[in-house]
Write a protein that holds these residues in place. Structure first.
Motif, PDB file in Angstrom:
ATOM      1  N   THR A   1       0.866  -0.730  -0.324  1.00  0.00           N
ATOM      2  CA  THR A   1       0.313   0.019   0.343  1.00  0.00           C
ATOM      3  C   THR A   1       0.583   1.122   0.068  1.00  0.00           C
ATOM      4  OG1 THR A   1      -2.298   1.332   1.268  1.00  0.00           O
ATOM      5  CG2 THR A   1       0.167   0.381   2.348  1.00  0.00           C
ATOM      6  N   ALA A   2       0.355   2.130   0.008  1.00  0.00           N
ATOM      7  CA  ALA A   2       1.192   3.306  -0.142  1.00  0.00           C
ATOM      8  C   ALA A   2       0.096   4.621   0.561  1.00  0.00           C
ATOM      9  CB  ALA A   2       1.443   4.481  -1.316  1.00  0.00           C
ATOM     10  N   VAL A   3       0.569   5.319   1.385  1.00  0.00           N
ATOM     11  CA  VAL A   3       0.402   6.324   2.265  1.00  0.00           C
ATOM     12  C   VAL A   3       1.096   8.038   1.219  1.00  0.00           C
ATOM     13  CG1 VAL A   3      -0.217   7.676   4.348  1.00  0.00           C
ATOM     14  CG2 VAL A   3      -0.489   5.510   4.064  1.00  0.00           C
TER      15      VAL A   3
ATOM     16  N   ASP B   1      -6.152   0.682   7.629  1.00  0.00           N
ATOM     17  CA  ASP B   1      -7.875   0.922   8.141  1.00  0.00           C
ATOM     18  C   ASP B   1      -7.493   2.519   7.525  1.00  0.00           C
ATOM     19  OD1 ASP B   1      -5.717   0.741  10.662  1.00  0.00           O
ATOM     20  OD2 ASP B   1      -7.602   1.861  11.119  1.00  0.00           O
ATOM     21  N   ASP B   2      -8.966   2.672   7.603  1.00  0.00           N
ATOM     22  CA  ASP B   2      -8.891   3.873   7.732  1.00  0.00           C
ATOM     23  C   ASP B   2      -8.640   5.143   8.892  1.00  0.00           C
ATOM     24  OD1 ASP B   2     -10.372   3.425   5.035  1.00  0.00           O
ATOM     25  OD2 ASP B   2     -12.400   3.570   5.777  1.00  0.00           O
ATOM     26  N   GLY B   3      -8.156   4.510   9.514  1.00  0.00           N
ATOM     27  CA  GLY B   3      -8.759   5.719  11.106  1.00  0.00           C
ATOM     28  C   GLY B   3      -6.091   5.856  11.003  1.00  0.00           C
ATOM     29  N   THR B   4      -5.811   4.573  11.282  1.00  0.00           N
ATOM     30  CA  THR B   4      -4.243   4.909  10.893  1.00  0.00           C
ATOM     31  C   THR B   4      -4.394   5.412   9.636  1.00  0.00           C
ATOM     32  OG1 THR B   4      -4.013   2.946  11.304  1.00  0.00           O
ATOM     33  CG2 THR B   4      -2.909   3.246  10.476  1.00  0.00           C
ATOM     34  N   ARG B   5      -4.519   5.423   8.121  1.00  0.00           N
ATOM     35  CA  ARG B   5      -4.012   6.336   7.321  1.00  0.00           C
ATOM     36  C   ARG B   5      -4.828   7.599   7.509  1.00  0.00           C
ATOM     37  NH1 ARG B   5      -3.253   5.788   2.007  1.00  0.00           N
ATOM     38  NH2 ARG B   5      -4.061   3.642   2.446  1.00  0.00           N
TER      39      ARG B   5
ATOM     40  N   GLY C   1       0.228  -2.894  16.136  1.00  0.00           N
ATOM     41  CA  GLY C   1      -0.091  -4.088  15.020  1.00  0.00           C
ATOM     42  C   GLY C   1       0.767  -4.347  14.295  1.00  0.00           C
ATOM     43  N   SER C   2       0.714  -4.377  12.964  1.00  0.00           N
ATOM     44  CA  SER C   2       1.498  -4.819  11.939  1.00  0.00           C
ATOM     45  C   SER C   2       2.725  -3.862  12.133  1.00  0.00           C
ATOM     46  CB  SER C   2       0.654  -5.417  10.864  1.00  0.00           C
ATOM     47  OG  SER C   2      -0.066  -4.084  10.124  1.00  0.00           O
ATOM     48  N   GLY C   3       2.558  -2.863  12.289  1.00  0.00           N
ATOM     49  CA  GLY C   3       3.247  -1.850  12.520  1.00  0.00           C
ATOM     50  C   GLY C   3       3.831  -0.872  11.353  1.00  0.00           C
ATOM     51  N   ALA C   4       2.321  -0.574  10.728  1.00  0.00           N
ATOM     52  CA  ALA C   4       2.402  -0.005   9.883  1.00  0.00           C
ATOM     53  C   ALA C   4       2.588   1.856   9.909  1.00  0.00           C
ATOM     54  CB  ALA C   4       0.754   0.674   9.165  1.00  0.00           C
ATOM     55  N   ILE C   5       2.634   1.933  11.408  1.00  0.00           N
ATOM     56  CA  ILE C   5       2.786   4.095  11.859  1.00  0.00           C
ATOM     57  C   ILE C   5       4.528   3.789  12.031  1.00  0.00           C
ATOM     58  CG2 ILE C   5       2.279   4.750  13.369  1.00  0.00           C
ATOM     59  CD1 ILE C   5      -0.286   4.300  14.224  1.00  0.00           C
ATOM     60  N   GLY C   6       4.967   2.997  12.879  1.00  0.00           N
ATOM     61  CA  GLY C   6       6.429   3.127  13.246  1.00  0.00           C
ATOM     62  C   GLY C   6       6.593   2.682  11.292  1.00  0.00           C
ATOM     63  N   THR C   7       6.509   1.481  10.426  1.00  0.00           N
ATOM     64  CA  THR C   7       7.173   1.518   9.630  1.00  0.00           C
ATOM     65  C   THR C   7       7.597   2.702   8.523  1.00  0.00           C
ATOM     66  OG1 THR C   7       6.840  -0.702   8.936  1.00  0.00           O
ATOM     67  CG2 THR C   7       7.112   0.187   7.363  1.00  0.00           C
ATOM     68  N   TYR C   8       5.807   3.274   7.934  1.00  0.00           N
ATOM     69  CA  TYR C   8       5.815   4.784   7.921  1.00  0.00           C
ATOM     70  C   TYR C   8       6.661   5.723   7.926  1.00  0.00           C
ATOM     71  CZ  TYR C   8       3.672   9.034   5.946  1.00  0.00           C
ATOM     72  OH  TYR C   8       3.379   9.957   5.078  1.00  0.00           O
TER      73      TYR C   8
ATOM     74  N   VAL D   1      -0.707  12.114  19.386  1.00  0.00           N
ATOM     75  CA  VAL D   1      -1.641  11.811  18.001  1.00  0.00           C
ATOM     76  C   VAL D   1      -2.136  10.650  18.416  1.00  0.00           C
ATOM     77  CG1 VAL D   1      -1.672  12.290  15.825  1.00  0.00           C
ATOM     78  CG2 VAL D   1       0.486  13.858  17.060  1.00  0.00           C
ATOM     79  N   LEU D   2      -3.163  10.274  18.336  1.00  0.00           N
ATOM     80  CA  LEU D   2      -3.772   9.350  18.138  1.00  0.00           C
ATOM     81  C   LEU D   2      -5.672   9.339  17.597  1.00  0.00           C
ATOM     82  CD1 LEU D   2      -6.151   9.007  20.923  1.00  0.00           C
ATOM     83  CD2 LEU D   2      -4.821  10.860  21.510  1.00  0.00           C
ATOM     84  N   VAL D   3      -6.034   8.648  16.696  1.00  0.00           N
ATOM     85  CA  VAL D   3      -6.806   9.049  16.385  1.00  0.00           C
ATOM     86  C   VAL D   3      -7.808   7.587  16.770  1.00  0.00           C
ATOM     87  CG1 VAL D   3      -6.140   6.591  14.118  1.00  0.00           C
ATOM     88  CG2 VAL D   3      -7.968   7.299  13.515  1.00  0.00           C
ATOM     89  N   HIS D   4      -9.513   7.957  16.122  1.00  0.00           N
ATOM     90  CA  HIS D   4     -10.634   7.852  17.204  1.00  0.00           C
ATOM     91  C   HIS D   4     -11.566   7.645  16.461  1.00  0.00           C
ATOM     92  CE1 HIS D   4     -12.470  10.344  19.877  1.00  0.00           C
ATOM     93  NE2 HIS D   4     -11.360  10.940  19.424  1.00  0.00           N
ATOM     94  N   HIS D   5     -12.974   6.730  16.850  1.00  0.00           N
ATOM     95  CA  HIS D   5     -13.772   6.980  16.058  1.00  0.00           C
ATOM     96  C   HIS D   5     -14.886   7.899  16.469  1.00  0.00           C
ATOM     97  CE1 HIS D   5     -14.779   2.986  13.056  1.00  0.00           C
ATOM     98  NE2 HIS D   5     -14.253   2.660  14.216  1.00  0.00           N
ATOM     99  N   ARG D   6     -14.945   9.185  15.430  1.00  0.00           N
ATOM    100  CA  ARG D   6     -15.880  10.624  15.774  1.00  0.00           C
ATOM    101  C   ARG D   6     -16.882   9.946  16.665  1.00  0.00           C
ATOM    102  NH1 ARG D   6     -17.073  13.655  10.195  1.00  0.00           N
ATOM    103  NH2 ARG D   6     -18.327  14.923  11.861  1.00  0.00           N
ATOM    104  N   ASP D   7     -17.700   9.189  16.916  1.00  0.00           N
ATOM    105  CA  ASP D   7     -18.358   8.946  18.052  1.00  0.00           C
ATOM    106  C   ASP D   7     -17.949   8.637  19.654  1.00  0.00           C
ATOM    107  OD1 ASP D   7     -17.659   6.474  17.907  1.00  0.00           O
ATOM    108  OD2 ASP D   7     -19.623   5.433  16.898  1.00  0.00           O
ATOM    109  N   LEU D   8     -17.186   8.136  19.411  1.00  0.00           N
ATOM    110  CA  LEU D   8     -16.257   8.023  20.528  1.00  0.00           C
ATOM    111  C   LEU D   8     -15.824   9.004  21.762  1.00  0.00           C
ATOM    112  CD1 LEU D   8     -14.145   4.363  20.616  1.00  0.00           C
ATOM    113  CD2 LEU D   8     -16.190   4.991  21.142  1.00  0.00           C
ATOM    114  N   ASP D   9     -16.438   9.933  22.646  1.00  0.00           N
ATOM    115  CA  ASP D   9     -14.969  10.683  23.579  1.00  0.00           C
ATOM    116  C   ASP D   9     -14.453  10.001  24.946  1.00  0.00           C
ATOM    117  OD1 ASP D   9     -15.308  13.057  25.211  1.00  0.00           O
ATOM    118  OD2 ASP D   9     -17.158  12.830  26.224  1.00  0.00           O
TER     119      ASP D   9
END
Length: 374
Positions: A204-206, A226-230, A250-257, A339-347
């Protein structure tokens, strides 16, 4: 580990055991509020058996291992979760039983061989991973040793029974209760465990940066980025020379990028040793390096960090999130960013209350990226 824990008491029904066993549980470990029917049935099926040296696969918080320690010559528990493995060790000590715990997804990494293997797959275990653990469990038995497996239809009984029959001859139905069935099979004189699960590489690519993500069933977003990590990767910035932590990698997407877009020192950590194994392969496949730790939240990472990036497991419970966010704050360098990501409906404001400032960096269709400092 936070104070959001619970103690469950298991009363013995036989004179040879302790009168009461006490087990500390916690969010993020199945199941926190009650004993599993599968594990209790497994105890009933094995108690009067000649156990010899016993290995309990995926031991959760140690119920089967701690009780069987009173009957076996030795007990070894394995867990793929660092949080669960720590609870196994604590509960063995609290109940004054002689049992060891290993953090591993594969019992073949242990030096020991066993006469008995006990396995109660968790309900959320991918069937392919459960079948691989059955094969690996048979592999660590001495010839003639027995593997006892307990499952119900909703946890994969039909598939697991078929797997056992494919691997060995003579699968015995031992007992059943409330839809759960205990199956027993013996290791043949010669047994070469098949490879039933193979890593999958996703390309994949970002923002034009190519990534090769190596995944296995059960690891978060095993079929693609996944869309959140992207969204997090598109919103976050990393500078050369920084120290960056990919928390819950997880599988290391954030650290690898991060390692691909900046000349920085990258650490990756996850509670699940299957995930960190994938992360290590992802780094290699993407041609970058980083330090990888299997640990509960931020245990075992060497801070401070200029940035902590995280797509947290918000399903794991308040206790896990409390530990996770408190740990992120503790390992941040002065002036650093979480810096974190989460679903918009969570508080998540209650979990971020320890930070001085919290602001939204980017909002997507379903997710929001937050930056916390201080």
């Amino acid at each position: 580990m936070s104070d959001d824990t619970r103690v469950l008491e298991l009363e013995s029904r036989v004179s040879a055991a302790r009168p009461v066993y006490r087990f500390r549980t916690a969010d993020g470990v199945h199941s926190k509020r009650s004993f599993r029917t599968a594990e209790l049935l497994l105890l009933d099926a094995l108690w009067d058996s000649t156990l010899g040296d016993c290995c309990c696969l995926e031991a959760t918080y140690g119920v089967v291992g701690c009780v069987l320690a009173g009957r076996a010559d030795s007990v070894h528990m394995t867990e793929s979760s660092a949080r669960a493995a720590r609870l196994c060790g604590r509960n063995a000590s609290a109940n004054s039983v002689d049992a060891t715990t290993a953090l591993t997804a594969d019992p073949r990494t242990l030096d020991e061989r066993f006469d008995t293997v006990a396995y109660a797959p968790k309900p959320y275990t991918p069937l392919s991973m459960g079948r691989q653990r059955i094969a690996n469990g048979l592999a660590v038995l001495r010839p003639g040793g027995s593997l006892s497996l307990v499952a119900a239809k909703h946890t994969g009984l039909t598939r697991y029974r078929a797997c056992l029959r494919d691997l060995v001859a003579g699968v015995e139905r031992v007992t059943e209760r409330d839809g759960f069935v205990v199956l027993r099979a013996s290791r043949p004189p010669v047994f070469d465990p098949p490879q039933l699960v193979s890593p999958r590489t996703i390309h994949t690519a970002v923002d034009g940066t190519e990534l090769s993500l190596v995944t296995l069933p059960g690891v978060f977003s095993a079929t693609g980025l996944d869309d959140g990590t992207r969204l997090l990767l598109e919103a976050a910035t990393v500078e050369n020379g920084e120290r960056v932590l990919d928390l819950c990698c997880g599988s290391g997407a954030i650290g690898t990028y991060t390692a691909r877009v900046a000349d920085c020192e990258v650490w990756l950590t996850d509670d699940d040793c299957v995930a960190t194994c994938c992360a290590e392969r992802t780094l290699d496949a993407s041609g970058v390096t980083g330090s990888i730790v299997t640990a509960d939240c931020t245990d075992g990472v060497d801070g401070p960090f200029d940035r902590v990036l995280c797509n947290p497991p918000t399903h794991a419970g308040r206790g896990v999130l409390a530990d996770l966010f408190a740990g992120a704050r503790e390992v941040l360098a002065p002036g650093g960013e979480f810096v974190l990501v989460h679903h918009r409906d969570l508080d998540l404001r209650a979990h971020l209350s320890g930070f001085e400032t919290v602001e939204a960096l980017r909002t997507g269709d379903e997710h929001v990226v937050l930056r916390a400092t201080g």
